[in-house]
Design a protein around this motif. Structure first.
Motif, mmCIF file in Angstrom:
data_model
loop_
_atom_site.group_PDB
_atom_site.id
_atom_site.type_symbol
_atom_site.label_atom_id
_atom_site.label_comp_id
_atom_site.label_asym_id
_atom_site.label_seq_id
_atom_site.Cartn_x
_atom_site.Cartn_y
_atom_site.Cartn_z
ATOM 1 N N GLU A 10 0.829 -1.194 0.000
ATOM 2 C CA GLU A 10 0.000 0.000 0.000
ATOM 3 C C GLU A 10 0.873 1.257 0.000
ATOM 4 N N ALA A 11 1.908 1.229 0.833
ATOM 5 C CA ALA A 11 2.823 2.375 0.895
ATOM 6 C C ALA A 11 3.490 2.597 -0.463
ATOM 7 N N LEU A 12 3.782 1.500 -1.161
ATOM 8 C CA LEU A 12 4.516 1.633 -2.426
ATOM 9 C C LEU A 12 3.692 2.268 -3.533
ATOM 10 N N VAL A 13 2.364 2.231 -3.405
ATOM 11 C CA VAL A 13 1.540 2.922 -4.410
ATOM 12 C C VAL A 13 1.900 4.416 -4.442
ATOM 13 N N MET A 14 2.370 4.922 -3.310
ATOM 14 C CA MET A 14 2.771 6.333 -3.247
ATOM 15 C C MET A 14 4.058 6.597 -4.048
ATOM 16 N N ILE A 60 11.035 7.410 5.860
ATOM 17 C CA ILE A 60 9.841 8.146 5.483
ATOM 18 C C ILE A 60 8.644 7.228 5.685
ATOM 19 N N ASP A 61 7.527 7.799 6.132
ATOM 20 C CA ASP A 61 6.305 7.024 6.307
ATOM 21 C C ASP A 61 5.342 7.420 5.200
ATOM 22 N N ALA A 62 5.451 6.705 4.083
ATOM 23 C CA ALA A 62 4.687 7.070 2.885
ATOM 24 C C ALA A 62 3.182 6.903 3.092
ATOM 25 N N LYS A 63 2.803 6.008 4.006
ATOM 26 C CA LYS A 63 1.381 5.726 4.191
ATOM 27 C C LYS A 63 0.616 6.883 4.817
ATOM 28 N N GLN A 64 1.347 7.812 5.417
ATOM 29 C CA GLN A 64 0.680 8.979 5.990
ATOM 30 C C GLN A 64 -0.223 9.673 4.979
ATOM 31 N N LEU A 65 0.102 9.556 3.694
ATOM 32 C CA LEU A 65 -0.675 10.248 2.668
ATOM 33 C C LEU A 65 -2.014 9.579 2.392
#
Lengths: 345, 345, 345, 345
Positions: free
Chosen positions: A142-146, A308-313
């Protein structure tokens, strides 16, 4: 297969479409496991992009699993989990050899624009070897979609072009998803100040939570004065334009310090005024860029190492059969407070 | 002493003025042996620069001999031959430490602008240690007058900012003294193509003689098309704006290739249109710069080693008592074909 | 005044010395409020530096208050609080103009080496304008003592020269004060991995606490294998040598990845083997550097904005009359676990 | 087809070998029209490279005509004229994406080393799309043979790594083909001084003819002193090592100025001494590199625009059936004064 199809200005439908096939030996077909919606998809739906023909499947972001590869693909095989770049790169032309994949002679931003995109069960990816990235074991997909578009865009067009440095001062004009992506990735370089500017207090609050050192609501029309005050009259070393209208670009011109950089990220529909009568002697740099996604391998490492916490988005999650609801939620971001929405297969 | 004084718009006179004295321990007084006239001096005389007060001695270029130094000057002593930078640098402030002398907190371009300048028998130079350069034995002092301003300006603002590289393509819009200075110094980096663009065939012929690989007369209004044709439709890697009006800046926007740079050198009096609706995705860089003259030591080496023939820019020579004639000649460049004029003590 | 004097190998004394006076118009005299001891001071005391004459007051770090300035000093006046750079920079010579203050023609590392230093009540600082830095109001002066030498050294010689980047992998060989300074400042750039290597488990624990992602005790002789294992066989992008002996340099040669950099920080007493028979084709870069302290203004901003906690390096505090005890504590660091000791006036 | 085969140390033969075939969809087969011999071929023949198996066809340079392509090749078709890079690049792996083709995970220097090479009628080129370059119409193909290896090597490993700049000083140790290639390409950047150093007066004369500003015969053992004298005691900004033995590397260490760079180009068989006891504080950079040939497109432009005369390096020409004579001539360069020899089909 089911796909979200652009059928002309204001019209989108979920339709049944034939599963894409390998057309060139360098192609792959990917089964989408997760995709998302971009502000650009909304632009297409408004009819702003004449280059996108009615009948096109939208979407240029996502992760998935390789379903089939052409004879010339050497890096991937069916079953491999992959991250899809929003930019298709042949890896061979002059632009690609310089790392400017966005201007690939036969690729660039074509997915969900000039060819069918990722908001479907399957997608054909040209030049798969250089347009897909392997997903490391144990990664949070899920994070990688960012990493398909939003984080590389904020990072490459805003942070790298803006030359953010340790101890420097940064202003980001626009606290939407793309401005926030710039905010998250600017912190890779430890600037002393990051000032977030927007009209929406909620988005400014998110910016503060994501690491901004101060925020300015530009509704009062004195944003430039406020930034000058915050920087002791010097202005900022880097001004990142993440909106795409003349007023926000002008604001950047008014707050950039001598020797500083305006990094444009916003998609502009009309020209802006460049005040060279003042700036000619200010030693400033102005940059534009369509994301090249050359930073995906680096961003993967920062996500994997938790820098970095990409899922925050990610604010909302939907199943593919709820994609119209997802569009609705994303389209009314002011109300729903949506940043990025995940659409799962 | 005799000095050329600006007495308000349209008025200049040779006047008798007291010889300048050391005011600060970091000052030097220099006896001028050779100076020249800059296009900016003409701007002042037209009344374009409100920052220049009537009563100011003009001139910011020249070479001379140290007459006196303050207690804090450690690098020079009376009798030393020196090259005067058009930019005064304290060497201590934040801007100076970054090499951005043009934005020195207490210096910058002040000579012949905010304080009395070099078109006189003597001139006071603040921060002498960091604003003067020793002249090597045996150097041709006339050639070195070109290093006070014009060559560093062409080089720093045009060539360095423009990132001219071996094998790259360059267009220079404006074949006047500053465009020709960019042309001469661009050749340090061996670009494959240098296209010179101007309205004046004589100046284009000079450009060809100075090393341009092709020339385009922009009078017909199809300069952009001609450049695109010369570059096989790609446009140029570097477009150097050396005029300072909206039309020439727009031309640069129309001929810069994706990934390329527009390096502005021209002094602009009004704003220009920046076509971000097209350029936002072109990965271009636009730079502005008031010359810092940080390249003077390097340029001195290239002159001394004959990598560049700086004297090519000199077309006329006068004695100081002919300075009004020199202004006349320089001011009517289209007729006199003047590029740079030398005024000798 | 009281001063710590080097009186030949193995001999140091607190002596009464005359207060220094302004000798050149560019000098300042500073009353020291806080100083510290550097590993290099111990080298001098061992007799390793023939360039340091017996009779010299030691010390090249500290903060204080301006007591007097020469006629040519324009940036400071008595009463100003200042940070002293370990490097004296004239700001005028070719080296200084390139930002290579360490090789200043008449300065460089001279404090507490070729001229009397900071371990005294007062110190004379040549070229005060370019060798001192104003202390911002409200700054924690103790923290700023770390900016005289140790943090700029770790940052410039290790991190900047080592080209640490977001997502990259870094190994730091030596977890003493200087290696830890590199560790703290490497994090400005968000590398994915920072591997700390030392023989002392306590120092490795400190490294872990300061942000290392893993640690390797090199006592077993298989440090290279351990690093290769941690990096999936690739080696590190940046290897920082922070010890100064052949074995640790060789370790760096064995762990640097193709395309990577070895940034030497350690002070070496003898030559090392460079294995070009293997490395000639590995596209590696090896750098050396005596700190220039050009990064002090930037580091000040990161300290002021709390991007770095410089005080973490301080383990012990003494009054000036306890300076011999401070030397004893710092000299027996393995036992006392001393990193940096503060000596207060 | 006829091919020059390495049959173990000291043994080479022209043999009849089967024409190579497409093995992978990314392969091309090229009919060689012109090839040459490299110093590395002589190393292989001496038995210095254990990685080259007896039975291998030698040669990694050349131009030719596409004979066949695999299904995955999109940039070339039979009949196209192509330049062969000595480095095979997949264009997909991490190293290739960074432009470090020399360390391609499945390519690199394999031609005439790990797989059959170009000294034959036909050669199979893996990853043809990213390892071959189209030859522009009207190009002088003989000149382009110099772009397969020797010019990119001199340029990338010597000039680019050595950071040659306008006005800078350069010493090139070794005036053989590779040193001369560095000399020719160093002039792209207009250094003020280029000092050529060799034991052979003939090669020094060639260096002078090719643009060196001075020459030093190192036979007397005082080359370092001579260079220091020529540079006013400063040493050189860039020292290019183009031999590959400890003595020449040591010479570079002795002549590099503080802040300068030693760019190693030579292939070393044994380790060298790195005098860190002196250099640790000299702010020097030492680089190594196996050529990546990323500069081929740029070099093509400089050849096409006549910024460089690549053919100057060619001293002898042979037909393929004279290849053993060509080897003999190239191997006895001291007598024959051979630089590069062309072998024509």
């Amino acid at each position: 297969m089911q796909a979200l199809v652009y059928n002309g200005p204001g019209q989108k439908n979920v339709e049944d479409r034939p599963k894409p096939m390998i057309q060139m030996p360098t192609d792959a077909v990917v089964r989408i496991t997760r995709t998302t919606i971009c502000g650009t998809d909304l632009h297409i739906l408004k009819g702003d992009l004449a280059t996108c023909q009615p009948g096109t499947v939208l979407g240029h972001e996502g992760v998935g699993i390789i379903d089939a590869v052409g004879a010339g693909v050497v890096s991937f095989k069916p079953g491999d989990r992959v991250l899809i770049s929003c930019i298709t790169a042949c890896g061979r032309c002059n632009a690609c050899r310089k790392g400017m994949y966005s201007h690939c002679a036969t690729g660039g931003w074509i997915l969900g624009h000039r060819i069918d995109g990722t908001q479907a069960e399957f997608v054909r990816i040209p030049y798969a070897d250089t347009s897909l990235y392997p997903i490391p074991d144990g990664a949070d997909e899920e994070a990688l979609v960012m990493l398909s578009d939003i984080l590389p865009t904020g990072f490459e067009c805003g942070v790298l072009n803006g030359k953010v440095q340790p101890g420097s001062s940064v202003a980001i004009v626009g606290s939407g998803p793309i401005g926030l992506a710039a905010l998250l990735t600017a912190q890779f370089y430890s600037p002393a100040e990051i000032i977030m500017i927007d009209l929406d207090d909620n988005r400014l609050a998110v910016g503060k939570h994501f690491g901004a050192t101060s925020t300015v609501n530009s509704a009062d029309g004195d944003a430039a004065q406020q930034v000058m005050k915050l920087t002791g009259g010097r202005g900022v070393d880097t001004a990142i334009e993440a909106v795409g209208i003349p007023a926000t670009f002008t604001l950047c011109e008014n707050i950039v310090a001598p020797g500083g950089t305006i990094a444009n990220v916003g998609v502009h529909g009309i020209k802006v005024d460049l005040h060279l009568e003042r700036l000619w002697s200010h030693n400033v740099t102005i940059t534009t860029r369509l994301v090249d996604t050359v930073s995906i391998p680096m961003l993967l490492k920062t996500v994997q190492s938790k820098r970095i916490d990409a899922k925050q988005l990610i604010t909302h999650r939907f199943k593919f059969d709820q994609i119209l609801l997802a569009y609705d939620t994303f389209g009314k971001a002011a109300d729903t407070k949506a940043l990025k929405v995940i659409i799962e297969a």
